[in-house]
Design a protein around this motif. Structure first.
Motif, PDB file in Angstrom:
ATOM      1  N   ARG A 206      85.609 -16.673  40.864  1.00 40.64           N
ATOM      2  CA  ARG A 206      84.140 -16.301  40.689  1.00 40.64           C
ATOM      3  C   ARG A 206      83.178 -16.770  41.841  1.00 40.64           C
ATOM      4  NH1 ARG A 206      83.799 -19.965  35.571  1.00 40.64           N
ATOM      5  NH2 ARG A 206      84.888 -21.203  37.068  1.00 40.64           N
ATOM      6  N   VAL A 207      83.906 -17.192  43.093  1.00 40.19           N
ATOM      7  CA  VAL A 207      83.145 -17.458  44.282  1.00 40.19           C
ATOM      8  C   VAL A 207      83.904 -16.924  45.260  1.00 40.19           C
ATOM      9  CG1 VAL A 207      82.280 -19.725  43.257  1.00 40.19           C
ATOM     10  CG2 VAL A 207      84.415 -19.660  44.418  1.00 40.19           C
ATOM     11  N   THR A 208      83.019 -16.765  46.396  1.00 38.69           N
ATOM     12  CA  THR A 208      83.600 -16.300  47.595  1.00 38.69           C
ATOM     13  C   THR A 208      82.903 -17.002  48.809  1.00 38.69           C
ATOM     14  OG1 THR A 208      84.050 -14.345  48.961  1.00 38.69           O
ATOM     15  CG2 THR A 208      81.821 -14.680  47.998  1.00 38.69           C
ATOM     16  N   ASN A 209      83.400 -16.752  50.063  1.00 38.75           N
ATOM     17  CA  ASN A 209      82.561 -17.386  51.304  1.00 38.75           C
ATOM     18  C   ASN A 209      82.869 -18.904  51.283  1.00 38.75           C
ATOM     19  OD1 ASN A 209      82.221 -14.947  52.305  1.00 38.75           O
ATOM     20  ND2 ASN A 209      79.909 -15.006  51.063  1.00 38.75           N
ATOM     21  N   ILE A 210      84.334 -19.456  50.705  1.00 43.71           N
ATOM     22  CA  ILE A 210      84.292 -20.975  50.544  1.00 43.71           C
ATOM     23  C   ILE A 210      84.443 -21.605  51.927  1.00 43.71           C
ATOM     24  CG2 ILE A 210      86.017 -22.801  49.802  1.00 43.71           C
ATOM     25  CD1 ILE A 210      86.426 -20.936  47.424  1.00 43.71           C
ATOM     26  N   GLU A 211      83.661 -22.624  52.075  1.00 45.33           N
ATOM     27  CA  GLU A 211      83.829 -23.355  53.496  1.00 45.33           C
ATOM     28  C   GLU A 211      84.043 -24.773  53.041  1.00 45.33           C
ATOM     29  OE1 GLU A 211      80.289 -22.747  55.975  1.00 45.33           O
ATOM     30  OE2 GLU A 211      80.621 -20.634  55.976  1.00 45.33           O
ATOM     31  N   GLU A 212      84.827 -25.402  53.702  1.00 41.06           N
ATOM     32  CA  GLU A 212      85.341 -26.752  53.447  1.00 41.06           C
ATOM     33  C   GLU A 212      85.480 -27.779  54.438  1.00 41.06           C
ATOM     34  OE1 GLU A 212      89.994 -26.170  52.387  1.00 41.06           O
ATOM     35  OE2 GLU A 212      88.500 -25.233  50.942  1.00 41.06           O
ATOM     36  N   ARG A 213      85.163 -28.809  54.671  1.00 41.05           N
ATOM     37  CA  ARG A 213      85.625 -29.717  55.863  1.00 41.05           C
ATOM     38  C   ARG A 213      85.403 -31.034  55.241  1.00 41.05           C
ATOM     39  NH1 ARG A 213      81.339 -32.444  58.260  1.00 41.05           N
ATOM     40  NH2 ARG A 213      79.054 -31.689  57.633  1.00 41.05           N
ATOM     41  N   LYS A 214      86.620 -31.734  55.858  1.00 36.25           N
ATOM     42  CA  LYS A 214      86.485 -33.053  55.431  1.00 36.25           C
ATOM     43  C   LYS A 214      85.804 -34.083  56.482  1.00 36.25           C
ATOM     44  CE  LYS A 214      90.654 -33.108  52.513  1.00 36.25           C
ATOM     45  NZ  LYS A 214      92.076 -33.542  52.392  1.00 36.25           N
ATOM     46  N   ALA A 215      85.049 -35.170  56.153  1.00 35.43           N
ATOM     47  CA  ALA A 215      84.339 -36.018  57.040  1.00 35.43           C
ATOM     48  C   ALA A 215      84.414 -37.347  56.575  1.00 35.43           C
ATOM     49  CB  ALA A 215      83.000 -35.337  57.373  1.00 35.43           C
ATOM     50  N   THR A 216      83.820 -38.259  57.163  1.00 36.29           N
ATOM     51  CA  THR A 216      83.632 -39.711  56.975  1.00 36.29           C
ATOM     52  C   THR A 216      82.347 -40.183  56.891  1.00 36.29           C
ATOM     53  OG1 THR A 216      84.411 -40.301  59.120  1.00 36.29           O
ATOM     54  CG2 THR A 216      86.031 -40.056  57.439  1.00 36.29           C
ATOM     55  N   LEU A 280      83.367 -31.973  51.966  1.00 36.55           N
ATOM     56  CA  LEU A 280      82.103 -31.297  51.759  1.00 36.55           C
ATOM     57  C   LEU A 280      82.499 -29.482  51.365  1.00 36.55           C
ATOM     58  CD1 LEU A 280      78.863 -30.919  51.874  1.00 36.55           C
ATOM     59  CD2 LEU A 280      79.318 -30.704  54.263  1.00 36.55           C
ATOM     60  N   LEU A 281      82.212 -28.992  50.394  1.00 36.22           N
ATOM     61  CA  LEU A 281      82.730 -27.611  50.225  1.00 36.22           C
ATOM     62  C   LEU A 281      81.289 -26.976  49.542  1.00 36.22           C
ATOM     63  CD1 LEU A 281      85.861 -26.386  48.300  1.00 36.22           C
ATOM     64  CD2 LEU A 281      83.428 -25.801  47.319  1.00 36.22           C
ATOM     65  N   THR A 282      81.299 -25.736  50.124  1.00 36.74           N
ATOM     66  CA  THR A 282      80.457 -24.809  49.751  1.00 36.74           C
ATOM     67  C   THR A 282      80.905 -23.203  49.431  1.00 36.74           C
ATOM     68  OG1 THR A 282      79.801 -24.094  51.968  1.00 36.74           O
ATOM     69  CG2 THR A 282      78.604 -25.847  51.148  1.00 36.74           C
ATOM     70  N   ALA A 283      80.127 -22.585  48.355  1.00 38.63           N
ATOM     71  CA  ALA A 283      80.826 -21.383  48.050  1.00 38.63           C
ATOM     72  C   ALA A 283      79.745 -20.500  47.649  1.00 38.63           C
ATOM     73  CB  ALA A 283      81.756 -21.205  47.068  1.00 38.63           C
ATOM     74  N   THR A 284      79.842 -19.208  47.680  1.00 42.12           N
ATOM     75  CA  THR A 284      78.896 -18.255  47.101  1.00 42.12           C
ATOM     76  C   THR A 284      79.501 -17.547  45.872  1.00 42.12           C
ATOM     77  OG1 THR A 284      78.357 -17.540  49.567  1.00 42.12           O
ATOM     78  CG2 THR A 284      77.800 -16.047  47.909  1.00 42.12           C
ATOM     79  N   VAL A 285      78.490 -17.789  44.898  1.00 44.44           N
ATOM     80  CA  VAL A 285      78.714 -17.065  43.516  1.00 44.44           C
ATOM     81  C   VAL A 285      78.873 -15.431  43.701  1.00 44.44           C
ATOM     82  CG1 VAL A 285      78.077 -17.044  41.088  1.00 44.44           C
ATOM     83  CG2 VAL A 285      77.951 -19.137  42.351  1.00 44.44           C
ATOM     84  N   GLN A 286      79.687 -14.990  42.837  1.00 44.73           N
ATOM     85  CA  GLN A 286      80.023 -13.624  43.072  1.00 44.73           C
ATOM     86  C   GLN A 286      79.094 -12.931  42.222  1.00 44.73           C
ATOM     87  OE1 GLN A 286      82.087 -11.950  45.103  1.00 44.73           O
ATOM     88  NE2 GLN A 286      84.332 -12.591  44.664  1.00 44.73           N
TER      89      GLN A 286
END
Length: 286
Positions: A206-216, A280-286
């Protein structure tokens, strides 16, 4: 025709499940009212909301929902960025603290008591749906994820910041597990929301363009390991609830005291600071 007896049994089962869920949510609501989470959020994690809002690219005029908003860690910077913001949370005491903080900072926000697993909004209501170390604590992960997607419009953004299982807070929950009450049926551990594969599975196709990164997050608030432990024993609802569960069992209290202090020592840097890892994760809803 359906069997009236079968319908009756189904109704009874449904009613029992509903009552159990209401009781579970009541326990969660009460847990987060324990201690002083508003002070903890202000002392330790104030910058995380801004990190999330920037990652979500919130713009003036955006309709933004902060789910499990607590005291508005993400809602307030989103409103100050010019967005039209609704902050929802299960715990009215946190919402009241958030209102006061927002007024002090000049942030115009609508505050609403709501369950992350059953949000009271129409489909496609928001341009951006956020949660900063909040939705991860709702017990049924798929139900919460379904709601995040449902209320976000097509082309809108879901942005999540959650503690990882292998990071400091994830390991703190692991250390407390054997002292905590058994989880409710179907409930999943909060730090799973910090596992990118788990979140991807929850959101699905249901989502696309998922961007993820781990940080502290660098935490320098505590002078020593015992200081961390004692701070969380008096301010952090989940930790307070675990200690209440073991009550006057001196041996178990001592063991948990030692486990939490040892965890803090294990993660401490040479200067005594501790790095708390998050996803930290972002995604675009289809």
């Amino acid at each position: 025709m359906s069997d009236p007896k079968n319908r009756s049994e189904t109704d009874k089962t449904s009613s029992t499940a509903s009552e159990q869920d209401q009781a579970l949510k009541a326990r969660h609501r009460a847990m987060w009212a324990l201690g002083d989470y508003p002070a903890l959020a202000a002392d330790i994690i104030p910058e995380l909301g801004t990190v999330l809002v920037e990652a979500a690219r919130v713009q003036p005029g955006d309709r933004v929902l902060d789910v499990a908003a607590g005291t508005g860690n993400a809602a307030i910077p989103a409103a100050l960025a010019g967005a039209s913001v609704v902050a929802s949370d299960l715990t009215p005491e946190l919402l009241a603290a958030g209102r006061r903080l927002a007024e002090e900072r000049g942030a115009d926000i609508e505050w609403l008591e709501a369950d992350a697993e059953a949000l009271p909004f129409a489909d496609n209501s928001f341009d951006v749906v956020l949660s900063c170390v909040g939705v991860m604590f709702a017990p049924h992960h798929q139900a919460s994820a379904d709601e995040l997607v449902r209320v976000c419009r097509s082309g809108g953004t879901i942005a999540l910041l959650n503690w990882t299982p292998e990071g400091f807070i994830g390991q703190m929950f692991a250390a407390m597990k054997e002292y905590a009450p058994p989880p409710a049926p179907g409930a999943q551990p909060p730090p799973l929301w910090g596992n990118p594969e788990h979140v991807r599975k929850l959101l699905g196709d249901r989502v696309t363009n998922i961007e993820e990164r781990k940080a502290t997050l660098r935490v320098d608030h505590f002078s020593n390991a015992e200081g961390f432990r004692d701070y969380f024993k008096t301010r952090y609802g989940p930790t307070i609830a675990v200690y209440r569960n073991i009550g006057d069992d001196a041996a178990r209290v001592s063991a948990l005291d030692q486990a939490l202090a040892e965890l803090a020592r294990k993660y401490a840097q040479n200067n005594g600071d501790v790095e708390w890892e998050y996803l930290l994760l972002t995604a675009t809803v289809q």
